[in-house]
Structures are given as structure tokens and as C-alpha cells.
Design an enzyme around this catalytic site. Structure first.
Site, PDB file in Angstrom:
ATOM      1  N   ASP A 187      14.096 136.305 -12.786  1.00 37.87           N
ATOM      2  CA  ASP A 187      14.167 136.219 -14.256  1.00 37.87           C
ATOM      3  C   ASP A 187      12.842 135.802 -14.881  1.00 37.87           C
ATOM      4  O   ASP A 187      12.807 135.151 -15.929  1.00 37.87           O
ATOM      5  CB  ASP A 187      15.289 135.247 -14.688  1.00 37.87           C
ATOM      6  N   GLU A 188      11.742 136.195 -14.267  1.00 40.46           N
ATOM      7  CA  GLU A 188      10.417 135.835 -14.802  1.00 40.46           C
ATOM      8  C   GLU A 188       9.957 136.793 -15.902  1.00 40.46           C
ATOM      9  O   GLU A 188       8.923 136.564 -16.528  1.00 40.46           O
ATOM     10  CB  GLU A 188       9.356 135.826 -13.680  1.00 40.46           C
ATOM     11  N   LYS A 221      10.001 140.412 -15.259  1.00 38.33           N
ATOM     12  CA  LYS A 221       9.348 141.529 -14.544  1.00 38.33           C
ATOM     13  C   LYS A 221       9.553 142.864 -15.257  1.00 38.33           C
ATOM     14  O   LYS A 221       8.626 143.660 -15.367  1.00 38.33           O
ATOM     15  CB  LYS A 221       9.897 141.631 -13.105  1.00 38.33           C
ATOM     16  N   ASN A 227      22.091 143.246  -8.352  1.00 40.63           N
ATOM     17  CA  ASN A 227      22.015 141.811  -8.671  1.00 40.63           C
ATOM     18  C   ASN A 227      20.873 141.571  -9.663  1.00 40.63           C
ATOM     19  O   ASN A 227      20.836 140.559 -10.345  1.00 40.63           O
ATOM     20  CB  ASN A 227      21.835 140.946  -7.400  1.00 40.63           C
ATOM     21  N   GLY A 233      18.575 142.266 -13.073  1.00 37.91           N
ATOM     22  CA  GLY A 233      18.781 142.701 -14.455  1.00 37.91           C
ATOM     23  C   GLY A 233      17.434 142.654 -15.145  1.00 37.91           C
ATOM     24  O   GLY A 233      16.985 141.591 -15.543  1.00 37.91           O
ATOM     25  N   HIS A 234      16.767 143.799 -15.209  1.00 33.64           N
ATOM     26  CA  HIS A 234      15.423 143.835 -15.798  1.00 33.64           C
ATOM     27  C   HIS A 234      15.528 144.277 -17.265  1.00 33.64           C
ATOM     28  O   HIS A 234      15.908 145.402 -17.551  1.00 33.64           O
ATOM     29  CB  HIS A 234      14.515 144.764 -14.979  1.00 33.64           C
ATOM     30  N   ARG A 276      23.733 147.544  11.599  1.00 34.14           N
ATOM     31  CA  ARG A 276      23.728 148.962  11.981  1.00 34.14           C
ATOM     32  C   ARG A 276      25.058 149.659  11.775  1.00 34.14           C
ATOM     33  O   ARG A 276      25.469 150.516  12.527  1.00 34.14           O
ATOM     34  CB  ARG A 276      23.217 149.120  13.420  1.00 34.14           C
ATOM     35  N   GLN A 296      14.530 140.073  -8.166  1.00 33.28           N
ATOM     36  CA  GLN A 296      14.765 138.649  -7.864  1.00 33.28           C
ATOM     37  C   GLN A 296      13.417 137.911  -7.899  1.00 33.28           C
ATOM     38  O   GLN A 296      12.567 138.275  -8.676  1.00 33.28           O
ATOM     39  CB  GLN A 296      15.480 138.449  -6.513  1.00 33.28           C
ATOM     40  N   ALA A 323      20.955 138.133 -17.166  1.00 27.88           N
ATOM     41  CA  ALA A 323      21.065 139.485 -17.717  1.00 27.88           C
ATOM     42  C   ALA A 323      22.145 140.284 -16.994  1.00 27.88           C
ATOM     43  O   ALA A 323      22.649 141.271 -17.518  1.00 27.88           O
ATOM     44  CB  ALA A 323      19.717 140.192 -17.608  1.00 27.88           C
ATOM     45  N   THR A 327      24.898 138.615 -15.051  1.00 28.99           N
ATOM     46  CA  THR A 327      26.186 137.915 -14.987  1.00 28.99           C
ATOM     47  C   THR A 327      26.500 137.121 -16.263  1.00 28.99           C
ATOM     48  O   THR A 327      27.630 136.675 -16.431  1.00 28.99           O
ATOM     49  CB  THR A 327      26.183 136.916 -13.806  1.00 28.99           C
ATOM     50  N   ARG A 344      25.606 134.226 -16.789  1.00 25.49           N
ATOM     51  CA  ARG A 344      25.705 132.792 -16.476  1.00 25.49           C
ATOM     52  C   ARG A 344      24.535 132.025 -17.088  1.00 25.49           C
ATOM     53  O   ARG A 344      23.411 132.533 -17.110  1.00 25.49           O
ATOM     54  CB  ARG A 344      25.665 132.572 -14.952  1.00 25.49           C
TER      55      ARG A 344
HETATM   56  P1  IMP Z   1      23.062 137.692  -4.515  1.00 25.24           P
HETATM   57  O1  IMP Z   1      21.769 138.313  -4.207  1.00 25.24           O
HETATM   58  O2  IMP Z   1      23.778 138.356  -5.654  1.00 25.24           O
HETATM   59  O3  IMP Z   1      23.944 137.492  -3.345  1.00 25.24           O
HETATM   60  O4  IMP Z   1      22.764 136.200  -5.055  1.00 25.24           O
HETATM   61  C1  IMP Z   1      22.124 135.222  -4.236  1.00 25.24           C
HETATM   62  C2  IMP Z   1      21.393 134.217  -5.111  1.00 25.24           C
HETATM   63  O5  IMP Z   1      20.312 134.855  -5.751  1.00 25.24           O
HETATM   64  C3  IMP Z   1      22.249 133.623  -6.224  1.00 25.24           C
HETATM   65  O6  IMP Z   1      21.819 132.302  -6.469  1.00 25.24           O
HETATM   66  C4  IMP Z   1      21.919 134.496  -7.421  1.00 25.24           C
HETATM   67  O7  IMP Z   1      22.138 133.829  -8.644  1.00 25.24           O
HETATM   68  C5  IMP Z   1      20.448 134.766  -7.170  1.00 25.24           C
HETATM   69  N1  IMP Z   1      20.010 136.051  -7.733  1.00 25.24           N
HETATM   70  C6  IMP Z   1      20.271 137.270  -7.250  1.00 25.24           C
HETATM   71  N2  IMP Z   1      19.675 138.207  -7.996  1.00 25.24           N
HETATM   72  C7  IMP Z   1      19.018 137.560  -8.961  1.00 25.24           C
HETATM   73  C8  IMP Z   1      18.173 137.996 -10.034  1.00 25.24           C
HETATM   74  O8  IMP Z   1      17.890 139.182 -10.228  1.00 25.24           O
HETATM   75  N3  IMP Z   1      17.662 137.012 -10.836  1.00 25.24           N
HETATM   76  C9  IMP Z   1      17.904 135.692 -10.601  1.00 25.24           C
HETATM   77  N4  IMP Z   1      18.675 135.236  -9.611  1.00 25.24           N
HETATM   78  C10 IMP Z   1      19.227 136.173  -8.802  1.00 25.24           C
END
Ligand code: IMP
Length: 426
Positions: free
Chosen positions: A13-14, A16, A38, A40-41, A143, A222, A297, A299, A301
Site C-alpha cells: 500500500d505504498e 505503487k 490480494n 489493490g493498485h 506441484r 504487496q 483497496a 478488503t 479493512r
Molecule cells: P495474503 O497474501 O492475502 O494471504 O495475505 C497475507 C498478509 O499480507 C496479510 O497480512 C495481508 O493483509 C497482507 N497483504 C496481502 N496483500 C497485500 C497488499 O496488496 N497490500 C497490503 N497488504 C497485503
């Protein structure tokens, strides 16, 4: 030509997406190399706000090639929604979006396994986005996974059914009911759509682009502190989010890596569980969350907020070989009387400035240094020389501490709110 890499140096979430969108005009090809929905850009331009999950952030620039590399995991349901939304906006996906045949698929049962695994962990849960990322990567390394290229072959349905049967057994073990029927319908529709798209052997295509003198930007997802090897394990994601992930996630040799742009916020955020040494559990943290709109972006949260963490930043600069820094969101701190930066940790009674093996069970205490705050009015600013003195001093201090130049400062979500600190980026 070489592949330039752009990635996050914190817990994701910097900003990017915005920065890739800004830099995209300089490149011919933009490629995602790891992660999946996972991510959200968020991109903002001409009054439009758009969130991308799987598709590279160069997609809004006509004529740019966008590649989803082999290191990415794709959920066909989410991917179809993304593509449909872009088509609705008039973006010509047919000409500028390409998918690696070696990218792995996230099955509906992967999502259920993610939920089952998290539920079984109770208080120790990772705080996953529950998009099925972990289970999909587990099937890749175990695999058992299904890849995009598999959908071009007649045996796909049988292989899908066999994997679902295996997952159902695992779900039974967790006493978790398999209720995928509705999602599966969307999955099969998504698969049909992907089958009709440009599927490529992306490792050949990217190397071909490079040898023809085309420029490639690899877009990380991430953040480095969520890296499977070097992040705050086990509170991490399931892929290599660092520069090394570019090599395995796109099929480019280490000698082909060029500039590494490391993005960091003027403060820190983290979403999900896990250690966060500079977290602010007070009204300052709440203020940063509110002003910075620090909500996931993907979830929705609320993100945890805290001060900038230099030991962590030094660690991720080292791991990534960062050559240029990009700072985002100093505007969020505008009006603060003072701001703080963590320069060291106290760990087992000692003052250190590196990342110890375990900060999950062994807490570190941040040593904070205070700086005067700034007031930032972005209107009419053309470059970083117009930034308030307090902010310039703060950035100069960081450059000295980190040993890498800060070349761009982003002072708002819009493309236009981007200031160069170096003539090359004017
Ligand atoms: P997962 O990759 O969805 O299993 O999540 C593992 C951890 O990485 C959790 O703490 C998520 O909140 C965090 N996470 C995963 N994707 C992102 C992202 O794009 N931005 C910020 N945190 C993320």
C-alpha cells in the site's frame, strides 16, 4: 535493454499503482511478476479512480504492452470482473494485455482453503485477504497447481475435478463445508474468457522485447516486508515480493535488472496481523488513517498506522538493491506540529539498526527521532524545490541515512500530484 523494477519497501500500500501509471509513458512494457488479487493498485486521473488487482498499472496507456507474468496467481472470477470494467471504460484489452501460460490459477476451493486455514489459526491468524493466495502458491510449490496454459488442453476439466476432489478432502479435515457452486460458475466463465485472450510464453516475449531495445518496467505487488523469505514470517504473503522475484516471476536473468525504484510512504502502514514496531495505537495513528484514507483497496479493512521505520527501510533497500527512492503521501502529515522517525530498535536490551531474526515473539522497541512538521499546499507546485523547507530537510535526512536518492515525491493520488526531485524525472 534491462528490466527496471518498481516495488514497495514497506508492508504494501505504498502507492505503487499510481507511480507505475506515472512512469508508464517512459516504458514500452509493464509486467506484473508476483502476487495476485490480494493486491489493490489504485490509479487516479481525469476524475477517474480505478483499482487494479491482477492487471498491470500501465493498462490505461494506449500502445503499452501489459504482461501478467508466470509468477502471478490469477483468480478467473476477479480477473473477468477487472477486464469487464476496463472494456466498459473503453480500454482495448485485446491489443495490450498478455498473460503468461505459466501463471497459476486460483481455484474457488483455494479461497475456501484460505478461509479454513485462517479460521483454524484462531488468534494467530495471518489476517490474509482470503483471496486464496497461500493455497494457490502451496499447490504451485507442491506441484499440484493448474496453470493458464493448461486451459488450452482437453484434459483441463479432468485435472480441475481431481484437484477440487483433493481440496474437498482437505476441507473435510478442517470440518469446512465445500460451498463453491456459485463461485465455480463464475470461475468457469472466467476460464472461458481467459482462453480467448492473448496467452504467451512470457519469458521468451520479455527477453525478446529487451533484445529489440524495448524498455520493460516490472511492477511489484504487496511490499518487501511481506516477502515470504524476508518478511515478518509467518505474517507474510506467499510470494517473493523483492527484486529477486522479478527474475523468477518473469523469466529474466539477474544480469538484466536495471534500476530498482523503491517506494515508501512518509510514514508506515500495515494491514492484517503481525509485528509493527512503530505502530501508533493512539489519536495520531487514527488521524493518519483518516487523513490518509488508510483503508485496504482490496478488503476495505482499516490499515494500522505508525511512524517511518528506518531499520526496516534499510533492510528492504539492501534486499532489493534499490537505486532510486520514491516517497509518497507526505501530504497526509501536513499540519502535524512534529513528526517522528524510528532510527533504531532496542532489542534484547541493545540498540540496533538492523532487522533481527524474530520480531514476532521478541518485540523490538523503536527509538524515535523528532522532526518539525510541515504544511503542504500542493496547488501550483511544479517540482520538489517548492516543497516546504521542513519536508525538504526531512527528505535530505532520509537520503543521508539510507544512502539512496529520493527522485520523486508524490503529494496526492492524482497523476498530476507528482513532483520530481531530479531533472531526469521532470
Ligand atoms: P495474503 O497474501 O492475502 O494471504 O495475505 C497475507 C498478509 O499480507 C496479510 O497480512 C495481508 O493483509 C497482507 N497483504 C496481502 N496483500 C497485500 C497488499 O496488496 N497490500 C497490503 N497488504 C497485503
Amino acid at each position: 535493454m534491462k528490466v527496471d523494477v518498481l516495488l514497495g519497501l514497506q508492508w504494501g500500500d505504498e502507492g505503487k499503482g499510481k507511480v507505475v501509471d506515472v512512469l508508464a509513458p517512459r516504458y514500452d512494457v509493464i509486467a506484473r511478476f508476483q502476487g495476485g488479487p490480494n493486491a489493490g493498485h489504485t490509479l487516479e486521473f481525469e476524475g477517474i479512480k480505478h483499482v487494479l488487482h491482477t492487471i498491470p498499472s500501465g493498462i490505461f496507456h494506449p500502445g503499452k504492452v501489459n504482461i501478467i507474468g508466470n509468477g502471478v496467481v490469477i483468480d478467473p472470477v476477479i480477473f473477468k470482473k477487472e477486464v469487464d470494467a476496463l472494456i466498459k471504460m473503453g480500454v482495448d484489452i485485446s491489443k495490450n494485455l498478455f498473460i503468461s501460460r505459466k501463471a497459476h490459477l486460483i481455484l474457488p476451493t483455494h479461497r475456501m482453503l484460505d478461509a479454513a486455514s485462517e479460521a483454524s489459526k484462531g488468534k494467530a491468524k495471518i489476517g490474509s485477504t482470503l483471496k486464496g493466495i497461500g493455497p494457490a502458491y502451496m499447490d504451485k510449490t507442491g506441484r499440484n497447481g493448474l496453470r493458464v496454459g493448461d486451459i488450452e488442453h482437453s484434459g483441463f476439466q479432468a485435472r480441475y475435478d481431481a484437484l477440487v476432489a483433493k481440496h474437498t478432502e482437505l476441507l473435510n479435515f478442517y470440518h469446512f463445508e465445500n460451498s463453491i457452486t456459485e463461485y465455480e460458475k463464475g470461475f468457469l466463465e472466467g476460464i472461458e474468457m481467459i482462453r480467448s485472450m492473448n496467452l504467451i510464453d512470457s519469458e521468451y516475449e520479455i527477453n525478446d522485447f529487451l533484445s529489440k531495445g524495448k524498455s520493460v518496467l516490472a511492477e511489484g505487488a504487496q511490499g518487501s516486508l511481506l516477502d515470504i523469505d524476508f518478511g515478518s514470517y509467518p505474517f507474510v504473503t506467499s510470494s517473493n515480493t523483492i527484486t529477486a522475484g522479478t527474475c523468477t516471476g518473469l523469466g529474466v536473468a539477474p544480469s538484466k535488472i536495471g534500476e530498482v525504484y523503491g517506494i515508501f510512504k512518509a510514514y508506515c502502514t500495515r494491514v492484517g496481523s503481525g509485528p509493527f514496531p512503530t505502530e501508533l495505537n493512539d489519536e495520531t495513528g487514527e488521524l493518519i488513517r483518516k487523513v490518509g484514507n488508510e483503508f485496504g483497496a482490496t478488503t476495505g479493512r482499516p490499515r494500522r498506522c505508525g511512524w517511518l521505520d528506518l531499520p526496516a527501510l534499510k533492510y528492504t533497500i539492501l534486499l532489493n538493491g534499490v537505486t532510486k527512492l520514491i516517497m509518497t503521501k507526505p501530504d497526509v502529515l501536513s499540519g502535524f506540529k512534529s513528526i517522528s522517525v524510528c532510527t533504531h530498535y532496542i532489542y534484547e536490551g541493545r540498540k540496533i539498526d538492523h532487522m533481527p531474526f524474530d520480531i514476532v515473539n521478541n518485540e523490538v522497541q523503536p527509538v524515535l527521532m523528532e522532526f518539525p512538521g510541515w504544511t503542504l499546499q500542493g496547488d501550483g507546485m511544479n517540482d520538489a524545490s517548492q516543497l516546504p523547507k521542513e519536508l525538504s530537510d526531512y527528505i535530505n535526512f532520509l537520503e543521508t541515512e539510507l544512502g539512496v536518492p529520493v527522485v520523486i515525491v508524490s503529494i496526492g493520488p492524482d497523476r498530476k500530484e507528482t513532483l520530481a526531485r531530479h531533472p531526469e524525472f521532470a
